[in-house]
Design an enzyme around this catalytic site. Sequence first.
Site, PDB file in Angstrom:
ATOM      1  NE  ARG A 123      -3.616   7.692   5.720  1.00 11.27           N
ATOM      2  CZ  ARG A 123      -4.495   8.578   6.829  1.00 11.27           C
ATOM      3  NH1 ARG A 123      -3.766   8.692   7.910  1.00 11.27           N
ATOM      4  NH2 ARG A 123      -5.664   8.704   6.767  1.00 11.27           N
ATOM      5  CE  LYS A 158      -3.348   2.462   2.653  1.00  7.70           C
ATOM      6  NZ  LYS A 158      -4.527   2.329   3.851  1.00  7.70           N
ATOM      7  CE1 TYR A 182     -15.101   3.479  -2.261  1.00 10.04           C
ATOM      8  CE2 TYR A 182     -13.190   3.737  -3.854  1.00 10.04           C
ATOM      9  CZ  TYR A 182     -13.849   3.785  -2.492  1.00 10.04           C
ATOM     10  OH  TYR A 182     -12.813   3.833  -1.335  1.00 10.04           O
ATOM     11  CB  SER A 209     -11.445   7.568  -3.163  1.00  9.79           C
ATOM     12  OG  SER A 209     -10.086   8.127  -2.586  1.00  9.79           O
ATOM     13  CE  LYS A 252      -6.323   1.797  -0.339  1.00 12.66           C
ATOM     14  NZ  LYS A 252      -6.439   2.133   1.046  1.00 12.66           N
ATOM     15  NE  ARG A 264      -5.771   9.895   3.146  1.00 11.43           N
ATOM     16  CZ  ARG A 264      -4.276   9.997   3.151  1.00 11.43           C
ATOM     17  NH1 ARG A 264      -3.785  11.335   2.915  1.00 11.43           N
ATOM     18  NH2 ARG A 264      -3.624   9.000   2.953  1.00 11.43           N
TER      19      ARG A 264
HETATM   20  C1  PBG Z   1      -7.103   3.383   5.578  1.00 13.63           C
HETATM   21  C2  PBG Z   1      -7.501   3.177   4.349  1.00 13.63           C
HETATM   22  C3  PBG Z   1      -7.429   4.383   3.454  1.00 13.63           C
HETATM   23  C4  PBG Z   1      -8.123   3.789   2.157  1.00 13.63           C
HETATM   24  C5  PBG Z   1      -8.653   2.622   2.419  1.00 13.63           C
HETATM   25  N1  PBG Z   1      -8.025   2.074   4.006  1.00 13.63           N
HETATM   26  C6  PBG Z   1      -6.750   5.729   3.445  1.00 13.63           C
HETATM   27  C7  PBG Z   1      -5.668   5.946   3.727  1.00 13.63           C
HETATM   28  O1  PBG Z   1      -4.619   5.015   3.602  1.00 13.63           O
HETATM   29  O2  PBG Z   1      -5.160   7.097   3.981  1.00 13.63           O
HETATM   30  C8  PBG Z   1      -8.164   4.620   0.763  1.00 13.63           C
HETATM   31  C9  PBG Z   1      -9.332   3.831   0.006  1.00 13.63           C
HETATM   32  C10 PBG Z   1      -9.512   4.896  -1.278  1.00 13.63           C
HETATM   33  O3  PBG Z   1      -8.815   5.792  -1.461  1.00 13.63           O
HETATM   34  O4  PBG Z   1     -10.488   4.546  -1.826  1.00 13.63           O
HETATM   35  N2  PBG Z   1      -7.878   2.889   6.550  1.00 13.63           N
END
Ligand code: PBG
Length: 335
Positions: free
Chosen positions: A228, A206, A325, A286, A260, A216
């Site tokens: 992060r 990730k 989605y 997203s 991801k 967010r």
């Molecule tokens: C963390 C998490 C995130 C996403 C899924 N799980 C956010 C992040 O890591 O900042 C992002 C998913 C998306 O952007 O569709 N709980």
Amino acid sequence: MTNGIRIDTAQFPVARPRRLRTSAALRRLVSDVRVAPADLVLPMFVKEGIGGPAPIASMPGVVQHTRDSLRKAAAEAVDAGVGGVILFGIPAVKDGRGSSADDPAGIVQLAIADLVAEVGDQCVVMADLCLDEYTDHGHCGLLTAAGEVDNDATLERYASIAVAQARAGVGVVAPSGMMDGQVGAIRAALDGAGFGSVPILAYSAKYASGFYGPFRDAAECAPQFGDRSAYQQDPARSAGEALREVALDLAEGADAVMVKPALAYLDVLRAVADAVDVPVAAYQVSGEYAMVEAAAANGWIDRERVIDETLIAVRRAGADIILTYWATEVARRLR
Ligand code: PBG
């Protein structure tokens, strides 16, 4: 021809790749990359204390659900044939340790139980396992006094969340916080609490990505300070680091692994898919959704065509499971 040899093309089989593209029927017959509804997982947001579904501005078509609208949307997804849903909870109150994440009466536990009762026989009810949706500071772990994410203290929280989700009936837990050792800690906790048969889908590779921006808003979890990058992977490192993360997660007991985001990391996805024999998931996040929706809303691209093309690309790169989605819409179209 100075040497006197004449090439008579009629005598040789000249390569003509276009021959197989001449009709829709032929193209359909020879195509070998397909996406099926059962491979799709729909990410869903459920928020505590709202009176009705709340639209997310940066993700047109996606909402924060109430428990009631969540049930209905999950039933629609199942009717369309999707293979699973993955839940993200947004509590009414957040605090430093993300207390509602493992509260048996917390929104995500209630929603898990709702969905298991509603659609649990027909699809896999998964839950994201992290702290950022539940902490007031928006980070994925507990903080030290100096404001840094404390890896090992966070593992104890993840272990407790895993057990709470399992008690609520979750089908698969999906840890997404990128703490070192998280899969092992969660596996031990689940086994110790009698949930040895709950699988772990690890967000193994990730990346610290700008493509999470709209999420967010959806999960109301933007970090209140910093970002992060100290726990998620650096986009500027090659796939070898992802393979190391995947190998560690498998050694710690992951049953399936995830890459991801998806579209900007297809090289990583291919490398992982070639390296492992467990199911590989890819999360079309997203920002990938928002880019396509925004361009389509402007009339700049053919929306459905581009959606389908992105999913085919992710599949072609080696994903067995795709979180998107668009899952319900695409599953309907495919039927
Ligand atoms: C963390 C998490 C995130 C996403 C899924 N799980 C956010 C992040 O890591 O900042 C992002 C998913 C998306 O952007 O569709 N709980």
